[in-house]
Structures are given as structure tokens and as C-alpha cells.
Write a protein that holds these residues in place. Structure first.
Motif, PDB file in Angstrom:
ATOM      1  N   ILE A 173      -4.649  -5.255  23.090  1.00 37.71           N
ATOM      2  CA  ILE A 173      -4.106  -6.040  24.380  1.00 37.71           C
ATOM      3  C   ILE A 173      -5.030  -5.927  25.537  1.00 37.71           C
ATOM      4  CG2 ILE A 173      -1.938  -5.773  23.406  1.00 37.71           C
ATOM      5  CD1 ILE A 173      -1.377  -3.391  24.986  1.00 37.71           C
ATOM      6  N   VAL A 204      -1.209 -11.235  29.495  1.00 39.32           N
ATOM      7  CA  VAL A 204      -0.825 -11.147  27.994  1.00 39.32           C
ATOM      8  C   VAL A 204      -0.738 -12.452  27.638  1.00 39.32           C
ATOM      9  CG1 VAL A 204       1.305 -10.488  26.636  1.00 39.32           C
ATOM     10  CG2 VAL A 204       0.567  -9.086  28.624  1.00 39.32           C
ATOM     11  N   ILE A 258       1.768  -4.752  22.100  1.00 35.64           N
ATOM     12  CA  ILE A 258       2.396  -4.712  23.446  1.00 35.64           C
ATOM     13  C   ILE A 258       4.058  -3.932  23.375  1.00 35.64           C
ATOM     14  CG2 ILE A 258       3.780  -6.045  25.126  1.00 35.64           C
ATOM     15  CD1 ILE A 258       1.771  -8.151  24.485  1.00 35.64           C
ATOM     16  N   LEU A 313       6.088  -8.154  31.106  1.00 29.42           N
ATOM     17  CA  LEU A 313       5.896  -7.943  29.805  1.00 29.42           C
ATOM     18  C   LEU A 313       6.606  -8.731  28.797  1.00 29.42           C
ATOM     19  CD1 LEU A 313       4.261  -4.530  28.929  1.00 29.42           C
ATOM     20  CD2 LEU A 313       2.938  -6.562  28.673  1.00 29.42           C
TER      21      LEU A 313
END
Length: 430
Positions: free
Chosen positions: A2, A128, A139, A416
Motif C-alpha cells: 500500500i 489509496v 489496508i 481510508l
């Protein structure tokens, strides 16, 4: 993977961004790191603009534009005609500034702070967004790591007898704070971490040793939430625990009857042991005692906030200005020695500060995330979507009683979750 930039941003936001608006310098550090990511990875921002769903781009654009528009200077005749500006007109006339240009917001510094706070979640979104759905598991693992780090730091605080490791305030009330100034926010992050762990487990079968390790971490997070003495966070544990119960029932259906009853017996003994621990431990039991007295000052604050909404409707007083304008609305019948500081209801506070536009934005974000969840649950990585949706629901539910999105750490976590839920909308089917 990530990306190390995202990991670094989330770690810094956790360590330095849990203090809320009263910790300007530490918040600035988080914002500078986020700004650096945006400036030094311009390709990520371009990719986000090019590939993100149009609805998401509109919502992000309006969310950023709202406080910026509130900062634009207006001619005297215009700002004086805005609802609720009578006291502002009188005070500015006293210093000879009644005919000057002023913005919509009644506190420019607080609204500028609100603008800067949005840099963090924007950087997270761009870092992201557009990654493969399979990386959603990574994540989720990052969220588990953040929650576990918060628990370990809080446990270290409990293990010491001084306030040396307490980042904000003191340990006089015996609550579990971790990296946060608000015990409710600390509990919420660990509930989010538990949701992420269940989603990580459900997305891909695990070996027995891995399952045992995750069960141990889950137990630590549950204990951490209870230690915060946060009634709202403890109640939110029901969501991930219900999911865990469902997964256990599914697994039990595959086991032979004899072994099944052995496992059920072991589970009952484990639950009884945890119950005995809570009943005999003063700190754990303090949370349950708080449920015996549900009366507090929140309903009075909400009533006074509603009066403020009526005063400034439909324009609002300006993002971040609640603490400044609420002093006028607080009724003498409910006046207490301390300051309310917040409305303790995120939705009422947004409507007070942003009027009808703020309310419509909240509805827009809610509808978008519901649609994104519906689409994500039809993908091959539905558990990732379900974990993100459940964690988002926890934030939305706690917002009814508290202020979960008024610190940089949870704002970045929210970014997120939005990215995770949006992934299925931007990923083409094979």
C-alpha cells in the motif's frame, strides 16, 4: 503493497493528530506531512481526479469548497444582512469596522483551521485510490496495526505511575486514552481495528495458528475498548462481535457434531472467564457502572445548539466556530462551570456551522457510501467492503453522541474507509 508514504502518514496522524483543535502544532505536523505527499506525488492526485467516480469528486470538491467560500470577504451590505450577525455588526461598529468587508464565518482562524484539517484525508484518499481491490486486505491490516499500537501505548500508560506518557491531560480519571485526548475516540479506533481484523480474516481462509493470533489481538482490542470507559465505543463493539459470532456459526456447521459441542463448551468457558474478569476488575467494571447513570448534559447542549441553528439558518456561523457562538446560545438554566466546547452531536454541529449546505453534504456523503457499500458487497472482496462499511457505521453512530471527526487521526482513518468503499466503483469487471 500500500506504500510507505501512506503508512508513514497514518502513523504520524495517530501519534500526533489525536489532540483535536487544541493541539495546533501537532496537527500542523500531520498536515505538513500530508501536504508533502500531495506535492511530491502529483501523479496520485491526477490519477484520483481522472479515475474517481464523478459523485465522489463532486462531494470532495464541495467539502473543500464549503469552508473556503465561508472565508471569502463580502461587502458590508451583504454580510450584515446574513442571519444571526446582529452582535457582529454592533461589535464591529464599536471599533469603526462596521463598513469593512468581512466573510461569512464569524471566526476566520477557526474556519481556516477547518480547511487545513481536510488536507490529511485528501492525501489519504489520493494515496489509496485506484489500487487493486486485493490490496484492500493490506489496508485493513494497517487499520488493525493502528488500533493495536493505540492499545499497546495505552497499556504502557497504565503500567507507569506518572503522567510522563500521557499526551493530553492527566490520568486522574483512570481512563484508557492511548494516543488521543478523548477516550471516546480512543475506543472508536479500537472498534474500527476490530472490524478491520474480522474483515481481513473473512476475506481469505487462515491457518489455525493465524486464527489464534488474530483471536488474541481481538481480545486485547475488546479489553482496550472497555478500559476507555466509553459507553458509546463499548456499545459499538456489538457490531464486530455479532459478525464474529456469525463467522463462528458458519465454521461450526462444517465440524462434526462431537467436536462441535467441544468447541461450543470451550467458547462458553472463555466468555465466562472474560465476564468474571470484567466483574472482578475495578477498571473494567467502571465502564459497566457508567451505564447505570445515562443522564448527562448532552440533551441540554443539543437544545441550545438547536437554538443556534435557528439563529444562523440557513447560512451557518462558519466551520469550526461552534465554541465561539455557542456561548451566546447557552441557556442560564443549564449553565455549568465548564465550557461545552462541542455540540456532542456531529450532525447538529455541522448544521450550526454550515447551515443547509452542510446538512445536504452530510446526506450526500451518506447516500454515496450506502451505494458504494451495495456495489462492494457484490464483488469478490465483499468482506473488505463489509469491514469498511461497518467501521464507517461505527463513526456515524458515535457522531450522534460525540465528535469522532474532530481530530486529525480519525479524519485520516475516515479517508481510508472512503477509499476502501469507493474501490469497487472505480474497478472495471474482468
Amino acid at each position: 503493497m500500500i506504500g510507505w508514504s501512506l503508512i508513514a502518514l497514518m502513523a504520524i496522524s495517530l501519534m500526533f493528530g489525536g489532540g483535536g483543535v487544541g493541539r495546533g502544532l501537532t496537527n500542523l505536523l500531520v498536515q505538513l506531512v500530508a501536504l508533502g505527499i500531495l506535492l511530491f506525488t502529483p501523479g496520485a492526485l491526477r490519477h484520483f481526479v481522472a479515475t474517481a467516480p464523478k459523485t465522489l469528486l463532486i462531494l470532495v470538491g464541495l467539502t473543500l469548497a464549503l469552508p473556503l467560500i465561508q472565508l471569502l470577504p463580502l461587502p458590508a451590505g451583504l454580510w450584515q444582512s446574513l442571519p444571526g450577525r446582529d452582535m457582529a455588526v454592533e461589535s464591529r461598529e464599536l471599533v469603526g469596522a462596521g463598513d469593512d468587508w468581512f466573510p461569512i464565518t464569524l471566526d476566520r482562524a477557526r474556519t481556516l483551521t477547518a480547511v487545513l484539517a481536510l488536507i490529511g484525508p485528501l492525501a489519504v484518499l489520493t494515496a489509496v485510490f485506484g489500487r487493486k481491490l486485493a490490496q484492500g486486505r493490506h489496508i485493513l491490516l494497517l487499520l488493525v496495526g493502528l488500533a493495536l499500537a493505540n492499545f499497546l501505548f495505552g497499556a504502557l500508560q497504565f503500567a507507569t505511575s506518572s503522567d510522563a506518557l500521557i499526551l493530553y491531560g492527566s490520568r486522574s480519571d483512570g481512563r484508557f486514552y492511548g494516543f488521543f485526548a478523548n477516550h471516546n475516540s480512543s475506543g472508536l479506533l479500537m472498534v474500527i481495528g476490530l472490524c478491520a481484523m474480522v474483515g481481513f480474516y473473512a476475506d481469505k481462509p487462515r491457518r489455525a495458528t493465524q486464527s489464534a493470533a488474530m483471536a488474541f489481538v481481538a481480545m486485547l482490542l475488546v479489553i482496550g475498548v472497555v478500559l476507555t470507559n466509553s459507553r458509546s465505543s463499548t456499545a459499538l463493539l456489538l457490531l464486530p462481535l455479532a459478525w464474529i459470532g456469525w463467522l463462528i456459526l458458519k465454521e461450526l456447521a462444517k465440524v462434526e457434531a462431537r467436536k462441535r459441542w467441544t468447541i461450543i463448551g470451550a467458547g462458553v468457558l472463555g466468555i465466562a472467564a472474560v465476564g468474571a474478569l470484567v466483574a472482578t476488575n475495578d477498571r473494567l467494571g467502571a465502564t459497566w457502572e457508567r451505564y447505570g447513570d445515562l443522564e448527562d448534559s448532552r440533551p441540554d447542549i443539543w437544545e441550545d445548539t438547536a437554538n443556534g441553528i435557528d439563529r444562523y439558518w440557513p447560512v451557518g456561523s462558519g466551520m469550526g466556530t461552534f465554541d465561539e457562538v455557542f456561548q451566546v446560545e447557552e441557556s442560564l438554566e443549564t449553565l455549568v462551570t465548564g465550557r461545552a466546547g462541542r455540540a456532542h452531536n456531529e450532525y447538529l454541529e455541522i448544521v450550526l456551522e454550515a447551515g443547509i449546505v452542510g446538512g445536504l453534504l452530510v446526506i450526500g456523503w451518506g447516500l454515496y457510501l450506502l451505494f458504494a457499500t451495495w456495489r462492494g458487497l457484490r464483488s469478490v472482496h465483499a468482506p473488505v467492503t463489509l469491514a469498511a462499511a461497518m467501521a464507517s457505521a461505527c463513526i456515524a453512530l458515535q457522531a450522534l453522541l460525540d465528535l469522532p471527526l474532530r481530530n486529525m487521526a480519525l479524519l485520516c482513518v475516515a479517508g481510508l474507509l472512503v477509499a476502501l468503499l469507493s474501490a469497487p466503483l472505480s474497478t472495471k469487471r474482468d
